[in-house]
Design a protein around this motif. Structure first.
Motif, PDB file in Angstrom:
ATOM      1  N   ARG A  61       0.838  -1.191   0.000  1.00 14.25           N
ATOM      2  CA  ARG A  61       0.000   0.000   0.000  1.00 14.25           C
ATOM      3  C   ARG A  61       0.878   1.249   0.000  1.00 14.25           C
ATOM      4  NH1 ARG A  61      -3.218   2.998   3.869  1.00 14.25           N
ATOM      5  NH2 ARG A  61      -2.387   1.766   5.588  1.00 14.25           N
ATOM      6  N   GLU A 119      -9.968   5.083   9.462  1.00 10.12           N
ATOM      7  CA  GLU A 119      -9.697   3.661   9.623  1.00 10.12           C
ATOM      8  C   GLU A 119      -8.829   3.152   8.472  1.00 10.12           C
ATOM      9  OE1 GLU A 119     -13.220   1.395  10.017  1.00 10.12           O
ATOM     10  OE2 GLU A 119     -13.977   2.526  11.750  1.00 10.12           O
ATOM     11  N   GLU A 120      -8.110   2.065   8.752  1.00 13.06           N
ATOM     12  CA  GLU A 120      -7.305   1.431   7.711  1.00 13.06           C
ATOM     13  C   GLU A 120      -8.211   1.041   6.549  1.00 13.06           C
ATOM     14  OE1 GLU A 120      -3.421  -0.248   6.604  1.00 13.06           O
ATOM     15  OE2 GLU A 120      -4.075   1.121   8.166  1.00 13.06           O
ATOM     16  N   GLU A 147      -9.847  -0.741   3.265  1.00 15.91           N
ATOM     17  CA  GLU A 147      -9.863  -2.077   2.683  1.00 15.91           C
ATOM     18  C   GLU A 147      -9.232  -2.018   1.301  1.00 15.91           C
ATOM     19  OE1 GLU A 147     -13.152  -5.476   1.340  1.00 15.91           O
ATOM     20  OE2 GLU A 147     -13.732  -3.778   2.620  1.00 15.91           O
ATOM     21  N   PHE A 190      -7.483  -0.025  -2.501  1.00 15.76           N
ATOM     22  CA  PHE A 190      -7.858   1.340  -2.158  1.00 15.76           C
ATOM     23  C   PHE A 190      -7.586   2.196  -3.388  1.00 15.76           C
ATOM     24  CE2 PHE A 190      -6.642   5.395   0.201  1.00 15.76           C
ATOM     25  CZ  PHE A 190      -7.940   5.712   0.539  1.00 15.76           C
TER      26      PHE A 190
END
Length: 632
Positions: free
Chosen positions: A368, A378-379, A381, A384
C-alpha cells in the motif's frame, strides 16, 4: 349518397395525377441559386442503401426530413433537400453470390424501385443533385481524397492484427465489431488475423475530434458521450523500466504514477516484442505464452478481453523501477493488449482492482502506497483506488496529495530522463481495406522496383471492372482479373500490380453531403464556395446506430478537407436528430426481413414498437410490412 361518394378521397386517382405534375416540374423542389438572397437551410436524412424495397423504417426517417423541408420552404428559406444512394458495400456482393446476379445490376434495379417508391410517397427531393456512390463520377473522388491523404501521411499500409468476419470474408474496422461480432451478422464471431492493410490515420485528429464535441450543442448528448468514450483520452505519465542484465527497456503508460512505489510486477502483452526475445531460448515459456495468446484470441472473438479469466506466467526476468532501483518481476498476462497503450502495465495491486485480483491469484506482493488524507481514518480495505488520499511508503514523495504527487513524480522522471507526461487515446486508425469486389478500388500500384506507387491524378478514376466472377475464396475477387491487376508502373514504366483491396463503404458516406452541393462537377469533388454557402448541415436525421461509424468518420473527413483548403467549417453537422427505429419482437426493421410483393398485406398485421429516446409507442403499420406494394 352519390354526391358524398364523389367527394371522397380516392388515392388511386388523385395521387398519380399530382405525382405526374410534380415529376413534370423538376424545379419544384430544387434549391435556389446561392445568390438568391434567401436565408439557406440544409436538411438531410442519411442516404439509404439500395438493397431492396423501402420499408417503414425508411418512411419514418425520410418523412421527418420531408416535413421539415416543406416547413422551411413555406417560411421563405432556400432549402437544400437532396437524395442519393449509398450503393457500394457487402450486401450487394452477398446478394450476387446468393442470386447469381451481378452486384451492379442488383443494386441499380433496387435503386430504381426505391426511387419509384419515393415518388409514390410524394417526397420533396431535389433529384437534380442525385448521387450514386457506385458510379465512377463519384468514386473517382474517393480515390482523389485517398491520394491527398497518402501525400500527407494520413493513408498508409502496414501489417496488422485485424478483425476478420468469416461470413463477409473481409476485414472489419474496430467500429464495425459489436460485442465481438460482425455489425452485419449478429451471430458471427469475428476472428483475428494478421494482414497487410491500408489505414487512414484518424488518430492524427483524435484531440480535434474530441474538442469538437464541445461545440456540437445541437447533437444528442448520448451521441456525444458515445464518441467521447470511443475516442477515449487518457492523461498520464510514460515511464521507462530498464530490464536487468539486458539492453531493452519497457515503456509503461500509467494514469497513477503516484502509486509507482507500489508496483510489484510488470505485465506484458503476449505479443509484446520483449516477450519473444525473453522466450527465444526458453521453450517452456514459449509454450505458455502461446497458450495465453490463444486464450486472448478467444476472448477477443467473444467480445470483451476485460472479462477474461486472468492468467499469467513469470518470465524469470526482472525490470528496474527507475524511482527506487527495486527489481520488479516481469510477467506475461493474457488480459494485457499490445494495441492498447504501450502493451505493458505496471501492476499496483493495492490500488487497482484488476491488479489486486491478479496478485492474489499468483501470490504477488501487495504494497500500500496511498493512505486516507485523514490520519485518523480507519485502515482502508484493499484495493484502495481513490485519488482522495496522500502518498505513503514512497520516500521523498510521502505526504503529497494526488495532483501535487503526480506533478512531482513527473518532474523527477524528466530530471532522470526516464519518463514524461503523456496522453493516449483509445481511438485506433481506421482500417479501410476490404477484400471484396463491390467497392472503390484503392488507387495504388505495387512495383517490384519502386515499391508502392500512387496512381497519377490524370489516370483517375481507376474503374471497377463490371463482369467478373465473384466467389468467397481468400483475397479480393479483383485479384483474379488479370486485365485489372497487371499494369505499368507510372514511375519506372516497368510491369506492376494494381492494389486489389477496395475501400470500406463508410468512405463513400463520409463526404457525400458535400457532393450534393455541386453534384455535376467533373473537375473537383465540389466547388468550395458553394459548399461554404450550404455548410454546416442545419439538420441531419438518421439512426443512432451510426454514432461511432458514419458520424465520427464524417467528422474526420471534414477536418481533413478543412486542412486541404476545400472547406472552412470544422464540423459538417450543426443539428442531429436520431429518429429511433421501427421494431418488431425486439428486432429492428430491415429490408431482408420484409416480404416481397405481391402479398403486401399480412394476414394479421402485427403492431411494431417505434422507439426514439427510450419511450415506446405503438404504430398501426407492420414492421415486417414492406412498401413494395407501392413500387409498381
Amino acid at each position: 349518397m352519390a354526391e358524398e361518394k364523389e367527394q371522397r378521397y380516392d388515392p388511386a386517382v388523385i395521387e398519380p395525377k399530382w405525382q405526374q405534375r410534380w415529376a413534370e416540374d423538376p424545379a419544384l423542389y430544387a434549391a435556389d441559386p446561392i445568390d438568391s438572397g434567401k436565408p439557406k437551410y440544409y436538411v438531410l436524412e442519411m442516404l439509404p442503401y439500395p438493397s431492396g424495397q423501402l420499408h417503414m423504417g425508411h418512411v419514418r426517417n425520410y418523412a421527418i426530413g420531408d416535413a421539415l423541408a416543406r416547413h422551411m420552404w413555406m417560411r421563405g428559406y432556400n432549402v437544400l433537400h437532396p437524395m442519393g444512394w449509398d450503393a457500394f458495400g457487402l450486401p450487394a456482393e452477398n446478394a450476387a453470390l446468393k442470386n447469381n446476379t451481378p452486384p451492379r445490376q442488383w443494386t441499380l434495379a433496387n435503386l430504381a424501385g426505391m426511387k419509384r417508391q419515393f415518388g409514390r410517397l410524394g417526397m420533396g427531393f431535389d433529384w437534380s443533385r442525385e448521387v450514386t456512390t457506385c458510379f465512377p463520377d463519384y468514386y473517382r473522388w474517393n480515390q482523389w481524397f485517398f491520394l491527398r491523404m497518402y501525400e500527407r501521411g494520413l493513408a498508409y499500409r502496414k501489417k496488422s492484427k485485424v478483425n476478420w468476419c468469416p461470413e463477409c470474408c473481409t476485414v472489419l474496422a474496430n467500429e464495425q465489431v459489436i460485442d465481438g461480432r460482425c455489425w452485419r451478422h449478429e451471430d458471427t464471431i469475428v476472428e483475428q488475423r494478421d494482414l497487410e492493410q491500408w489505414f487512414l490515420r484518424i488518430t492524427a485528429y483524435a484531440q480535434d475530434l474530441l474538442d469538437g464535441l464541445d461545440k456540437l450543442d445541437g447533437w444528442p448528448e448520448k451521441v456525444r458521450t458515445m464518441q467521447r468514450n470511443w475516442i477515449g483520452k487518457s492523461t498520464g505519465t510514460e515511464v521507462e523500466f530498464a530490464v536487468q542484465n539486458r539492453t531493452e527497456k519497457i515503456s509503461v503508460f500509467t494514469t497513477r504514477v503516484d502509486t509507482i512505489f507500489g508496483a510489484t510486477s510488470i505485465q506484458l502483452a503476449p505479443e509484446h516484442p520483449l516477450v519473444a526475445a525473453l522466450a527465444a531460448n526458453d521453450s517452456g515459456l514459449r509454450k505458455q505464452v502461446n497458450e495465453l495468446l490463444e486464450e486472448q484470441k478467444k476472448a477477443r472473438e467473444a467480445g470483451d478481453v476485460g472479462e477474461i479469466e486472468k492468467h499469467g506466467v513469470p518470465t524469470g526476468h526482472f525490470a528496474i523501477n527507475p524511482y527506487n532501483g527495486e527489481l520488479v518481476p516481469i510477467w506475461v498476462a493474457n488480459y494485457v493488449l499490445l494495441d492498447y497503450g504501450t502493451g505493458a502495465i505496471m501492476s499496483v495491486p493495492a490500488h487497482d482492482e484488476r491488479d489486486f485480483e491478479f496478485a492474489k491469484k499468483y501470490a504477488i506482493p501487495i504494497r500500500r502506497v496511498i493512505a486516507p488524507a485523514d490520519p485518523n481514518a480507519e485502515e482502508p480495505e484493499l484495493p484502495f483506488t481513490t485519488k482522495e488520499g496522500v502518498v505513503i511508503n514512497s520516500g521523498e514523495f510521502n505526504g503529497l496529495p494526488y495532483e501535487q504527487a503526480v506533478r512531482r513524480f513527473q518532474e523527477a522522471a524528466a530530471r532522470g530522463g526516464f519518463g514524461e507526461p503523456s496522453i493516449t487515446f483509445r481511438l485506433k486508425d481506421w482500417g479501410v481495406s476490404r477484400q471484396r469486389y463491390w467497392g472503390t478500388p484503392i488507387p495504388m500500384i505495387h512495383c517490384e522496383r519502386d515499391g508502392i506507387v500512387p496512381v497519377p491524378d490524370d489516370q483517375l478514376p481507376v474503374i471497377l471492372p463490371e463482369q467478373i466472377e465473384i466467389t468467397q475464396q481468400g483475397g479480393s475477387p479483383l485479384g483474379r482479373v488479370p486485365e485489372f491487376v497487371n499494369v505499368t508502373c507510372p514511375k519506372c514504366g516497368g510491369p506492376a500490380l494494381r492494389e486489389t483491396d477496395t475501400m470500406d463503404t463508410f468512405v463513400d458516406s463520409s463526404w457525400y453531403f458535400y457532393r450534393y452541393t455541386d453534384a455535376q462537377n467533373s473537375t473537383a469533388p465540389f466547388d468550395p464556395a458553394t459548399a461554404q454557402y450550404w455548410f454546416p448541415i442545419d439538420q441531419y436525421i438518421g439512426g443512432v446506430e451510426h454514432a461511432i461509424l458514419h458520424l465520427i468518420y464524417s467528422r474526420f473527413w471534414t477536418k481533413v478537407m478543412r486542412d486541404l483548403g476545400l472547406v472552412t467549417n470544422d464540423e459538417p453537422i450543426r443539428r442531429l436528430f436520431t429518429q429511433g427505429m421501427v421494431l418488431k419482437d425486439g428486432a429492428k426493421m430491415s429490408k431482408n426481413k420484409a416480404p416481397s410483393p405481391p402479398g403486401c398485406t399480412p394476414s394479421s398485421p402485427p403492431r411494431p414498437t417505434a422507439t426514439s429516446t427510450g419511450r415506446k409507442t405503438e404504430s398501426p403499420e407492420s414492421a415486417a410490412f414492406s412498401l413494395g406494394c407501392i413500387a409498381s
